[in-house]
Design a protein around this motif. Structure first.
Motif, PDB file in Angstrom:
ATOM      1  N   LYS A  69       2.954   9.990  -8.456  1.00 49.74           N
ATOM      2  CA  LYS A  69       3.076   8.535  -8.497  1.00 49.74           C
ATOM      3  C   LYS A  69       4.414   8.158  -9.126  1.00 49.74           C
ATOM      4  CE  LYS A  69      -1.910   7.860  -8.782  1.00 49.74           C
ATOM      5  NZ  LYS A  69      -2.068   7.371  -7.409  1.00 49.74           N
ATOM      6  N   LYS A  98      11.210  -3.482  -6.282  1.00 49.59           N
ATOM      7  CA  LYS A  98      10.168  -2.996  -5.378  1.00 49.59           C
ATOM      8  C   LYS A  98      10.762  -2.359  -4.130  1.00 49.59           C
ATOM      9  CE  LYS A  98       6.056  -4.632  -2.868  1.00 49.59           C
ATOM     10  NZ  LYS A  98       5.153  -5.790  -2.641  1.00 49.59           N
ATOM     11  N   ILE A 130      10.248   1.533  -2.984  1.00 50.18           N
ATOM     12  CA  ILE A 130       9.605   1.895  -1.718  1.00 50.18           C
ATOM     13  C   ILE A 130      10.500   2.811  -0.902  1.00 50.18           C
ATOM     14  CG2 ILE A 130       8.866   0.973   0.519  1.00 50.18           C
ATOM     15  CD1 ILE A 130       7.784  -1.472  -0.971  1.00 50.18           C
ATOM     16  N   HIS A 176       1.239   6.680   0.228  1.00 48.05           N
ATOM     17  CA  HIS A 176       0.949   5.248  -0.013  1.00 48.05           C
ATOM     18  C   HIS A 176       2.190   4.493  -0.526  1.00 48.05           C
ATOM     19  CE1 HIS A 176      -3.096   6.703   0.433  1.00 48.05           C
ATOM     20  NE2 HIS A 176      -3.101   7.319  -0.720  1.00 48.05           N
ATOM     21  N   TYR A 177       3.376   4.917  -0.081  1.00 48.28           N
ATOM     22  CA  TYR A 177       4.603   4.263  -0.566  1.00 48.28           C
ATOM     23  C   TYR A 177       4.679   2.797  -0.166  1.00 48.28           C
ATOM     24  CZ  TYR A 177       6.228   4.825   4.246  1.00 48.28           C
ATOM     25  OH  TYR A 177       6.347   4.764   5.609  1.00 48.28           O
ATOM     26  N   ASP A 178       4.000   2.437   0.922  1.00 48.31           N
ATOM     27  CA  ASP A 178       4.076   1.065   1.428  1.00 48.31           C
ATOM     28  C   ASP A 178       3.165   0.111   0.670  1.00 48.31           C
ATOM     29  OD1 ASP A 178       1.948   2.540   2.407  1.00 48.31           O
ATOM     30  OD2 ASP A 178       1.768   1.369   4.248  1.00 48.31           O
ATOM     31  N   LYS A 179       2.317   0.648  -0.229  1.00 52.70           N
ATOM     32  CA  LYS A 179       1.406  -0.224  -0.993  1.00 52.70           C
ATOM     33  C   LYS A 179       1.876  -0.342  -2.442  1.00 52.70           C
ATOM     34  CE  LYS A 179      -2.540   1.875  -0.003  1.00 52.70           C
ATOM     35  NZ  LYS A 179      -4.001   2.080   0.082  1.00 52.70           N
ATOM     36  N   LEU A 226       2.993  -1.837  -5.991  1.00 55.95           N
ATOM     37  CA  LEU A 226       2.609  -2.944  -6.868  1.00 55.95           C
ATOM     38  C   LEU A 226       3.731  -3.168  -7.873  1.00 55.95           C
ATOM     39  CD1 LEU A 226      -1.106  -1.979  -7.623  1.00 55.95           C
ATOM     40  CD2 LEU A 226      -0.321  -3.817  -6.125  1.00 55.95           C
ATOM     41  N   GLU A 264       1.944  -8.100 -10.949  1.00 49.29           N
ATOM     42  CA  GLU A 264       0.614  -7.888 -10.362  1.00 49.29           C
ATOM     43  C   GLU A 264      -0.266  -7.061 -11.299  1.00 49.29           C
ATOM     44  OE1 GLU A 264       1.202  -7.680  -5.607  1.00 49.29           O
ATOM     45  OE2 GLU A 264       2.448  -6.263  -6.737  1.00 49.29           O
ATOM     46  N   VAL A 304      -7.684   0.543  -8.512  1.00 49.89           N
ATOM     47  CA  VAL A 304      -6.594   0.655  -7.535  1.00 49.89           C
ATOM     48  C   VAL A 304      -5.609   1.780  -7.849  1.00 49.89           C
ATOM     49  CG1 VAL A 304      -6.721  -1.808  -7.037  1.00 49.89           C
ATOM     50  CG2 VAL A 304      -5.035  -0.990  -8.693  1.00 49.89           C
ATOM     51  N   THR A 314      -5.317   4.713  -5.385  1.00 49.06           N
ATOM     52  CA  THR A 314      -4.959   4.434  -3.985  1.00 49.06           C
ATOM     53  C   THR A 314      -3.568   3.836  -3.851  1.00 49.06           C
ATOM     54  OG1 THR A 314      -6.072   2.288  -4.151  1.00 49.06           O
ATOM     55  CG2 THR A 314      -7.343   4.144  -3.268  1.00 49.06           C
ATOM     56  N   HIS A 315      -2.849   3.680  -4.950  1.00 51.07           N
ATOM     57  CA  HIS A 315      -1.471   3.183  -4.939  1.00 51.07           C
ATOM     58  C   HIS A 315      -0.589   4.195  -5.678  1.00 51.07           C
ATOM     59  CE1 HIS A 315      -3.742  -0.428  -4.006  1.00 51.07           C
ATOM     60  NE2 HIS A 315      -2.632  -1.039  -3.642  1.00 51.07           N
TER      61      HIS A 315
END
Length: 873
Positions: free
Chosen positions: A536, A543, A547, A557-560, A562, A566, A578, A581-582
């Motif tokens: 991670k 951001k 990405i 999951h690079y496109d999600k 945060l 947030e 979360v 999954t991120h």
């Protein structure tokens, strides 16, 4: 929390109770007396004695200490001394191997500036930075370490390097403009933070926070509030010790009652029997063995450039399931690089050296020259180390030009330096008897000044939509976009003005600049994923940049992604839902990193955190494994971490994980070996008491078996090579005990067999009329042979132990040789016979004990054979 960045200058002076002339000395003294010095409070330090004493804080060590005291009480002083010697040796080994100093907070203090230039009633005065108070007016110059948190009131091209605090790879240009609304730490561009470095320019500001109230101070406080994570190995060993202690306490209580009711023991005999049980059942050699195996892992990792500071961290690496990595300097090079050059005809992305000048378009040639000559930065190399003198972005442009073999000769005749007021830089240069004005700066500014663009080798009308689209496209890729323009002037031109830059300038193109990922980091992320380890990225950067880098490196999951805001809006429970999954988290603060690590740990996962800046320190301390960069990492990060990468290479972490898994395998083998050898001796004592017969071994002989032979043989298991599938396994579940059901069965039946062999040999010799010393020595030698053969069995937990890799472990043969020498000494040297109560043995006794020991090898290997058949079926 006061939001100093939102105040106008008038409100700022009012809130800080200051003015442009600075405070009077009397007022400074009053505030210093009231609010305290500009220093970070230090954490509580342990003395070396306290660190040493901690190694006695163990349930099983308490049992041995109590046994030694009781031995002294009944007059058995030799045995008392030997028991205490074993306890002290264990503590010394642990202390030497784990000696460390927790200097995290001291290092934070060292990062703070030592002095500062301020205004006192309009007079410049140099003062000790620790005396700064809120309201002081501080002057900032290149090379200064910012001495406190300062709100900027004047800025002249003031650029501050604050990657250590925010994770931003690009130095931040500061100004004095108030910011509306809330702003993340990295976006507070009218504040300069304590501990950061003034890169270039100059400025002036009002001190708004000092000491523990600065952003640096908040990290200091969070470090003190974060509890050190207990490693899985220590947790498991504590649990194992409690289980052994519980069984031992029940056994002793039962045998005491049984002996008083059914056996006619004197008090001295009863105490000796209970001490013998305690000494035999406690695997006192095991802590030393574990320390030695961990220390060997530490040495092997150091060879691979991974410096382990806390020994149990070696084993923890083997069960690591998540790596939380900082981006700047960890996954990336922390060196800005031009990765795209955009002209009207072509986008160049293959920019590796050499760039062939003669094959380049006119547009590319102009962009290479503009990057070289419209530039105030220098690059030096000292002992092979790259040093940028100036702006890292300009250094990237220089490096690009160097790839085309251009040299930064003195062609500049006149220059308008960069200023944030107009956001560009321009130079007048003389190249090959032609003069040009070269211009570079913010794309929006330059495009607003242009009417022409370079297409081919001709000037045509500017296609504004094309360039706007390219700027948006490459900004989304995380690239910082710079624009460049030029025009040719007459050879007698000596200078130019800002107005000249708005007339007849030709737009040449764009540079796309980014802090690129390390090639080895890309490979390491792939290996980590194949080993079941999630990576991670947690960064303070923007951001889009995060990405882009995550996609290139191969993070899932690079496109999600945060961002920090947030995360702030989420409760701890929502974040926990979360976090798995991120995999990309941008614009994060130290508090965000800490929460993310905690959320991962709440899932029962073993988390590592890598980083190089002060902003990473608290999260590194909270993580199960804190990993600092050794070259570019700050001292506080290194001191807080469990592991330091001497080469700043993310790939080294993967090598360390591999070694950590090997260490755990070998620790498990050592525990499989050590427990049956200890429990079998305890069994000898228990059965002797229940049967009302003389103890087959003395407490000192039992100690010899538990301490000397166990360490000698277990040491060999620490050198077992890597298993073939070591990096194809999923991470080990940290909740699984070292002793699973199979291990308990193995330990139980091997303990009984070794114990019964001792009684069998004792019975045979007793019937043959042998003397007590000979019987005890033969039993001792039987157990040594049994341990030696069983150690070979433990090379493989379930596979056949005699494999080709046995030749790779030379230490195994050395340890058997050393044990042979020690046993010859204990059996045949008279003075040792006296101390150990042993006697010389003949070939008959040695032959019987050898065959008894060999039977253990046969039985265990047969059990493993049937286990494999059963498991396969």
């Amino acid at each position: 929390m006061t939001k100093w960045y939102q105040f106008s200058l008038d409100d700022l002076y009012s809130k800080a109770k200051s003015n442009q002339s600075g405070l009077s000395q009397a007022e400074r003294d009053t505030r210093l007396q009231t609010n305290g010095p500009n220093l970070l409070t230090k954490g509580k330090q342990e003395t070396e004695f306290q660190k040493f004493i901690k190694h006695f804080n163990d349930l099983l060590i308490y049992v041995l200490i109590a046994s030694g005291i009781l031995k002294g009480a009944i007059g058995a002083y030799t045995e008392m001394i030997i028991i205490f010697l074993v306890v002290v040796i264990n503590a010394i080994i642990g202390y030497i191997q784990e000696r460390k100093a927790n200097n995290s907070l001291n290092s934070l203090t060292n990062m703070m500036s030592e002095d500062a230039t301020i205004l006192v009633n309009s007079e410049k005065v140099v003062v000790d930075a620790s005396t700064l108070v809120v309201g002081d007016i501080v002057l900032l110059s290149p090379g200064n370490i910012v001495p406190a948190d300062i709100r900027i009131i004047e800025a002249y091209n003031l650029v501050v390097e604050e990657a250590i605090l925010t994770g931003e790879s690009v130095p931040i240009e500061k100004n004095n403009v108030p910011i509306e609304g809330d702003a993340d730490l990295g976006d507070r561009i009218n504040l300069a933070f304590s501990g950061t470095l003034v890169n270039s320019g100059s400025g002036k500001g009002v001190v708004v926070e000092t000491g523990d109230r600065t952003e640096l101070g908040k990290i200091s406080q969070s470090l003190k509030s974060v509890d050190q994570t207990v490693t899985p190995l220590i947790q498991k060993m504590k649990l194992l010790n409690k289980q052994i202690f519980g069984i031992l306490a029940i056994l002793i209580a039962f045998l005491l009652v049984f002996s008083l009711m059914f056996r006619d023991f004197s008090s001295t005999e009863l105490v000796s029997a209970m001490i013998a049980l305690a000494v035999s059942a406690v695997p006192e050699g095991l802590p030393a063995v574990l320390s030695i195996i961990l220390a060997m892992g530490v040495g092997r990792m150091a060879y691979e450039k991974a410096i382990i500071k806390k020994m149990p961290a070696v084993e923890t690496l083997g069960s690591m399931s998540v790596i939380c990595s900082d981006k700047t300097g960890t996954l990336t090079k922390n060196e800005m690089s031009v990765v795209s050059v955009i002209t009207k005809e072509t986008v160049y992305t293959e920019l590796a050296a050499p760039i062939k000048w003669e094959e380049s378009s006119i547009g590319m040639q102009r962009l290479l020259e503009i990057g070289l000559y419209c530039n105030d930065t220098k690059i030096d190399y000292h002992n092979g180390k790259r040093e940028v003198i100036g702006n890292p972005t300009e250094a990237a442009l220089l490096e690009l030009s160097y790839k085309a073999n251009l040299s930064q000769d003195n062609h500049t005749l006149y220059k308008i330096p960069f200023d944030s007021a107009y956001k560009y830089m321009a130079t007048l240069v003389d190249i090959n008897d032609r003069r040009f004005i070269y211009l570079k700066g913010a794309p929006d500014v330059l495009l607003s000044m242009m009417q022409l663009e370079l297409q081919g080798d001709a000037s045509t009308a500017l296609d504004l939509q094309y360039w706007d689209d390219k700027i948006v496209e490459y900004a989304k890729k995380g690239q910082r976009v710079l624009a460049a323009a030029f025009k040719e002037v007459s050879n007698d031109t000596e200078s130019f003005t800002h107005d000249d830059l708005s007339n007849d300038m030709v737009f040449a193109g764009l540079y796309g600049i980014i802090d690129p990922p390390k090639a080895e980091a890309i490979e390491a992320v792939g290996i980590a994923r194949s080993a079941g380890i999630s990576v991670k990225m947690i960064t303070g950067d923007h951001k889009e940049t995060a990405i882009a880098i995550a996609k290139e490196i191969g993070i899932e999951h690079y496109d999600k992604a945060l961002v920090g805001k947030e995360l702030e809006e989420m409760t701890d429970e929502e974040l926990r839902d979360v976090v798995l999954t991120h995999d990309v988290f941008a614009r994060t603060t130290p508090e965000h990193k800490l929460r993310l690590v905690s959320a991962i740990q709440d899932h029962g996962l073993i988390a590592a955190m890598t980083g190089d800046g002060v902003n990473d320190a608290a999260a590194l301390k909270k993580a199960d494994i804190g990993v600092a960069m050794g070259i570019k990492g700050t001292q506080v990060t290194k001191d807080t971490a469990d592991m330091v990468l001497a080469d700043d290479n993310f790939a080294t972490i993967v090598k360390a994980v591999k070694e950590g898994r090997r260490v755990y395998d070998n620790l498990q083998k050592a525990i499989f070996f050590a427990l049956p050898t200890a429990f079998s001796q305890g069994l000898l004592v228990v059965i002797s008491i229940l049967a009302g017969i003389e103890l087959p071994l003395t407490p000192v002989q039992i100690l010899w078996l538990n301490m000397v032979t166990t360490i000698t043989l277990s040491f060999a298991l620490g050198y077992e090579p890597y298993a073939e599938d070591i990096m194809q396994r999923k991470p080990r579940d940290p909740k699984v005990n070292i002793l699973n059901t199979y291990a308990i069965i193995r330990v139980t039946y091997v303990s009984f067999i070794i114990g019964l062999l001792g009684f069998l040999i004792g019975g045979i010799l007793r019937n043959a009329g042998a003397e007590l010393a000979t019987i005890q020595t033969t039993i001792l030698q039987t157990l040594v042979f049994a341990q030696a053969f069983y150690m070979i069995c433990c090379r493989e937990i379930t596979k056949f132990s005699i494999t080709p890799t046995i030749k790779e472990n030379n230490v195994l043969w050395y340890s058997l040789g050393i044990l042979l020498v020690l046993q010859i000494a204990i059996i045949y040297l008279p003075f040792i016979n006296t101390v150990m109560e042993t006697a010389p043995l003949g070939f008959k006794e040695l032959g019987i004990s050898f065959l008894a020991g060999l039977s253990i090898f046969v039985i265990v290997e047969a059990e493993k054979f049937f286990y494999r058949k059963f498991k396969k079926a």
